[in-house]
Scaffold this motif. Structure first.
Motif, PDB file in Angstrom:
ATOM      1  N   TRP A 228       0.843  -1.187   0.000  1.00  0.00           N
ATOM      2  CA  TRP A 228       0.000   0.000   0.000  1.00  0.00           C
ATOM      3  C   TRP A 228       0.882   1.242   0.000  1.00  0.00           C
ATOM      4  CZ3 TRP A 228       0.053  -3.825   3.610  1.00  0.00           C
ATOM      5  CH2 TRP A 228       0.560  -3.540   4.887  1.00  0.00           C
ATOM      6  N   ARG A 229       0.287   2.312  -0.435  1.00  0.00           N
ATOM      7  CA  ARG A 229       0.997   3.574  -0.603  1.00  0.00           C
ATOM      8  C   ARG A 229       0.572   4.544   0.487  1.00  0.00           C
ATOM      9  NH1 ARG A 229       3.530   5.621  -5.131  1.00  0.00           N
ATOM     10  NH2 ARG A 229       3.848   7.892  -5.107  1.00  0.00           N
ATOM     11  N   ILE A 230       1.550   5.299   1.018  1.00  0.00           N
ATOM     12  CA  ILE A 230       1.271   6.283   2.062  1.00  0.00           C
ATOM     13  C   ILE A 230       1.799   7.640   1.607  1.00  0.00           C
ATOM     14  CG2 ILE A 230       1.694   6.947   4.462  1.00  0.00           C
ATOM     15  CD1 ILE A 230       2.088   3.992   5.108  1.00  0.00           C
ATOM     16  N   SER A 231       0.985   8.665   1.800  1.00  0.00           N
ATOM     17  CA  SER A 231       1.380  10.037   1.457  1.00  0.00           C
ATOM     18  C   SER A 231       1.458  10.879   2.723  1.00  0.00           C
ATOM     19  CB  SER A 231       0.372  10.663   0.484  1.00  0.00           C
ATOM     20  OG  SER A 231       0.297   9.918  -0.712  1.00  0.00           O
ATOM     21  N   VAL A 290       1.959   1.918  13.042  1.00  0.00           N
ATOM     22  CA  VAL A 290       1.020   2.740  12.258  1.00  0.00           C
ATOM     23  C   VAL A 290       1.085   2.354  10.794  1.00  0.00           C
ATOM     24  CG1 VAL A 290       0.458   5.084  11.495  1.00  0.00           C
ATOM     25  CG2 VAL A 290       1.119   4.663  13.875  1.00  0.00           C
ATOM     26  N   ILE A 291       2.271   2.349  10.215  1.00  0.00           N
ATOM     27  CA  ILE A 291       2.373   2.139   8.766  1.00  0.00           C
ATOM     28  C   ILE A 291       2.173   0.676   8.371  1.00  0.00           C
ATOM     29  CG2 ILE A 291       3.808   4.166   8.418  1.00  0.00           C
ATOM     30  CD1 ILE A 291       6.245   2.407   8.338  1.00  0.00           C
ATOM     31  N   ARG A 292       2.254  -0.255   9.307  1.00  0.00           N
ATOM     32  CA  ARG A 292       1.991  -1.672   9.001  1.00  0.00           C
ATOM     33  C   ARG A 292       0.502  -1.989   8.967  1.00  0.00           C
ATOM     34  NH1 ARG A 292       6.622  -5.261  10.850  1.00  0.00           N
ATOM     35  NH2 ARG A 292       5.091  -6.719  11.690  1.00  0.00           N
ATOM     36  N   ASN A 293      -0.332  -1.019   9.249  1.00  0.00           N
ATOM     37  CA  ASN A 293      -1.776  -1.212   9.331  1.00  0.00           C
ATOM     38  C   ASN A 293      -2.410  -1.048   7.947  1.00  0.00           C
ATOM     39  OD1 ASN A 293      -4.533  -1.089   9.823  1.00  0.00           O
ATOM     40  ND2 ASN A 293      -4.301   0.027  11.750  1.00  0.00           N
ATOM     41  N   ASN A 300      -7.168   5.171   2.008  1.00  0.00           N
ATOM     42  CA  ASN A 300      -6.812   6.564   2.273  1.00  0.00           C
ATOM     43  C   ASN A 300      -5.307   6.682   2.507  1.00  0.00           C
ATOM     44  OD1 ASN A 300      -6.680   9.250   2.945  1.00  0.00           O
ATOM     45  ND2 ASN A 300      -7.617   9.008   4.972  1.00  0.00           N
ATOM     46  N   PRO A 301      -4.518   6.915   1.456  1.00  0.00           N
ATOM     47  CA  PRO A 301      -3.061   7.009   1.612  1.00  0.00           C
ATOM     48  C   PRO A 301      -2.613   8.131   2.538  1.00  0.00           C
ATOM     49  CG  PRO A 301      -3.675   6.774  -0.702  1.00  0.00           C
ATOM     50  CD  PRO A 301      -4.939   7.035   0.055  1.00  0.00           C
ATOM     51  N   GLU A 302      -3.477   9.110   2.790  1.00  0.00           N
ATOM     52  CA  GLU A 302      -3.106  10.239   3.639  1.00  0.00           C
ATOM     53  C   GLU A 302      -3.567  10.078   5.083  1.00  0.00           C
ATOM     54  OE1 GLU A 302      -4.603  13.715   1.726  1.00  0.00           O
ATOM     55  OE2 GLU A 302      -3.307  13.508  -0.024  1.00  0.00           O
ATOM     56  N   ALA A 303      -3.962   8.875   5.459  1.00  0.00           N
ATOM     57  CA  ALA A 303      -4.448   8.626   6.816  1.00  0.00           C
ATOM     58  C   ALA A 303      -3.348   8.830   7.851  1.00  0.00           C
ATOM     59  CB  ALA A 303      -5.006   7.210   6.917  1.00  0.00           C
ATOM     60  N   ALA A 304      -3.769   9.025   9.105  1.00  0.00           N
ATOM     61  CA  ALA A 304      -2.856   9.107  10.262  1.00  0.00           C
ATOM     62  C   ALA A 304      -1.730  10.108  10.048  1.00  0.00           C
ATOM     63  CB  ALA A 304      -2.284   7.730  10.584  1.00  0.00           C
ATOM     64  N   SER A 305      -2.036  11.236   9.452  1.00  0.00           N
ATOM     65  CA  SER A 305      -0.990  12.204   9.077  1.00  0.00           C
ATOM     66  C   SER A 305      -0.201  12.706  10.282  1.00  0.00           C
ATOM     67  CB  SER A 305      -1.619  13.387   8.332  1.00  0.00           C
ATOM     68  OG  SER A 305      -2.562  14.051   9.148  1.00  0.00           O
ATOM     69  N   ARG A 306      -0.838  12.807  11.450  1.00  0.00           N
ATOM     70  CA  ARG A 306      -0.147  13.342  12.616  1.00  0.00           C
ATOM     71  C   ARG A 306       0.703  12.310  13.345  1.00  0.00           C
ATOM     72  NH1 ARG A 306      -4.418  16.287  11.588  1.00  0.00           N
ATOM     73  NH2 ARG A 306      -4.334  18.559  11.823  1.00  0.00           N
TER      74      ARG A 306
END
Length: 444
Positions: A228-231, A290-293, A300-306
Motif C-alpha cells: 500500500w501507498r502512504i502520502s 502505524v504504517i503496518r496497518n 486513504n493514503p493520507e491517513a494518520a498524518s499526525r
C-alpha cells in the motif's frame, strides 16, 4: 605483461586487506574509516575480452559511465566467504551490470572488478524478468538479499517496479513482487528498501520503500503478498535545501524521501522508522505499528498524518543514506561537511548540537550514498560506507584520473568511543575496554 601486472596487484590487494584486518584503529581522529576498495572507474568480469568489446560496440558498456550507489555485505559460512554487494543503477547509458559483487580480480591499474549477481543472464537491459535498474538493497538477518528494482532506464519506465528476494545460501530467487500500477506515479522512483524482519524464521516481514520522486512511502507485507501507498507532507523536498554544495561544487536536486532506517525493537514490541528527504535538514519518524496497518491506508493514503513527526531541531546540512545500530545510534552522512555523523537516540534529543562528527575527510567522504550497519560473526557491529563523487556527475566534472568511488568500513565501538554515541559507556558509566574488535575483510 598486463596480465602479470594485474596478478601482482591482486596479490598486493590481498596482503593489504590482511593488514587491515589486524587492526582497524586509526590515530587520525578525522580519518577513522578504513579503505576496503576504491575505483577510478568500474570494470566488470566479462566472460572474455571479446564480450567486453562487443558490449562497448553496441553501447551496453560505456567505460567511465557506471556509478555505484549502495553497498551491503554478507558473511557466508560456506565457500563464498564474505561478499560485498554493490548496486549500479541505470540512470545513464552504458551500465552492463546493475547488481553485482566485488571480486579479487583487478584491472591493470588496480581497480577491482565487479561480477554480476546472480549471473549475467539477469543483467540484460530491458528484460523485465531480470534486473532493470537497482538503486538500493538490504540483506536481512535471515540471509535474504532484498533488491529494489525501479524498472527505469534513464527516464524511461521500461519494466514494472519490482521487489525481488534472493537466498544468499543458494543464490536463487525466493520471490518477486511487482507493484500494482495504482501505487505507481509517473514520476515514481522506488529507491530505498528497509526490511523489518521479525520472529525466529522471519516469516513476519515488512519492507518500507522510499519513492524519492513520487514523494511517498510504500509498505510491502511479505507474508500476505500485498502493498500500500502512504502520502505525507514530510516526504516532500524542502525548497530551501534543494541546493547542494559539496567540496565547492554546487548543484540543485529536489529529491524527497530517501534516507530511512529502523530503530531496534522496543520493549512494547514496536519499531520506529526514521526518515528524511534528500533536499532537507530535517529528520522525521513514525511508529511502524502505524504504517503496518493495511486497513488504515488501503482506501486513504493520507491517513494518520499526525503520526508522522518531524524533530524540531535540524542537522547542519543535507544527508543521503543512514543506518541505525542495535544500541539505537543513528549513522548518516553530512554532505556539505564531508563527514559521517552519529546521533544517540537513547540519551539525546535530535539536533545539530547533539550530533557527533565521527569521521571527516574532504577526499574520501564525498557524498556517502550507501551506509549499512553489519553484525559480524563475533557479534561486533561494523559500519560500512559507500562514497561517490556525485557532485562531479551532477556538474559534469568527473575525472577518470581520480578515485571517484570508495567502500570504507570500521568497527562501531572504535568510531564512537568517547563520544555522545558511545551508548555503553554513557549508560553503564564503565571504564573503556582495553580490547578492540577488528573487521574481517573479504576473500574470494
Amino acid at each position: 605483461m598486463a596480465t602479470k601486472k594485474a596478478s601482482i596487484l591482486a596479490q598486493f590487494a590481498a596482503i593489504f586487506l590482511t593488514l587491515l584486518v589486524a587492526d582497524v584503529r586509526c590515530n587520525d581522529p578525522n580519518d577513522k574509516l578504513r579503505a576496503v576498495y576504491s575505483w577510478k572507474a568500474l570494470e566488470f568480469t566479462f566472460p572474455n575480452e571479446q564480450a567486453r568489446e562487443a558490449a562497448i560496440a553496441v553501447g551496453d558498456f560505456i567505460p567511465g559511465s557506471p556509478m555505484p550507489i549502495d553497498v551491503d555485505t554478507y558473511l557466508h559460512d560456506g565457500r563464498f566467504g564474505r561478499r560485498i554487494f554493490v548496486t549500479i543503477p541505470r540512470f545513464q547509458k552504458g551500465v552492463p551490470v546493475t547488481l553485482g559483487f566485488v571480486t579479487t580480480e583487478v584491472t591493470a591499474d588496480g581497480n577491482p572488478k565487479i561480477a554480476p549477481y546472480p549471473n549475467w543472464n539477469w543483467q540484460r537491459s530491458g528484460d523485465c524478468d531480470g534486473l532493470t535498474s537497482v538503486w538500493r538493497i538490504e540483506i536481512d538477518r535471515c540471509g535474504r538479499l532484498w533488491v529494489m528494482d525501479t524498472g527505469k532506464i534513464e527516464e524511461r519506465q521500461v519494466c514494472p517496479a519490482q521487489l525481488l528476494v534472493f537466498s544468499l545460501e543458494t543464490n536463487r530467487l525466493i520471490s518477486r513482487y511487482r507493484f500494482p500500477q495504482s501505487q505507481v506515479r509517473e514520476s515514481s522512483l522506488f529507491v530505498t528498501p528497509i526490511v523489518d524482519a521479525r520472529g525466529h524464521m522471519c516469516h513476519d516481514t515488512f519492507v518500507y520503500i522510499a519513492d524519492v520522486s513520487g514523494f511517498s512511502l510504500l509498505v510491502y507485507d511479505h507474508q500476505n503478498l500485498r502493498s500500500w501507498r502512504i502520502s505525507n507532507n514530510l516526504f516532500y523536498p524542502y525548497p530551501n535545501y534543494g541546493t547542494f554544495d559539496i567540496k565547492n561544487e554546487v548543484f540543485d536536486l529536489m529529491d524527497g524521501i530517501l534516507g530511512m532506517t529502523l530503530s531496534p525493537l522496543r520493549p512494547y514490541g514496536d519499531r520506529i522508522l526514521y526518515f528524511h528527504s534528500l533536499a532537507s535538514k530535517v529528520e522525521s519518524y513514525v511508529p511502524t505499528s502505524v504504517i503496518r496497518n493495511y486497513t488504515l491506508f488501503a482506501d486513504n493514503p493520507e491517513a494518520a498524518s499526525r503520526s508522522f513527526v518531524a524533530f524540531k531541531n535540524e542537522r547542519s546540512t543535507q544527508s543521503a543514506a543512514q543506518a541505525m545500530d542495535k544500541n539505537g545510534v543513528l549513522f548518516f552522512g553530512l554532505l556539505s561537511e564531508l563527514a559521517i555523523g552519529c546521533w544517540n537516540s537513547v540519551n539525546y534529543d535530535y539536533g545539530d548540537e547533539f550530533i557527533e562528527r565521527i569521521a571527516q575527510n574532504e577526499d574520501t567522504l564525498q557524498f556517502p550514498s550507501g551506509i549499512k550497519v553489519i553484525t559480524s560473526k563475533n557479534g561486533r557491529q561494523e559500519l560500512w560506507v559507500m562514497t561517490i563523487s556525485f557532485q562531479r556527475v551532477m556538474t559534469g566534472t568527473m575525472s577518470p584520473n581520480e578515485t571517484n568511488f570508495r567502500i570504507q568500513a570500521a568497527v562501531i565501538d572504535e568510531l564512537v568511543r568517547g563520544t555522545k554515541c558511545d551508548v555503553a559507556s554513557i549508560n553503564i558509566n564503565s571504564v573503556r575496554q582495553s580490547t578492540h574488535g577488528s573487521l574481517t575483510f573479504p576473500t574470494e
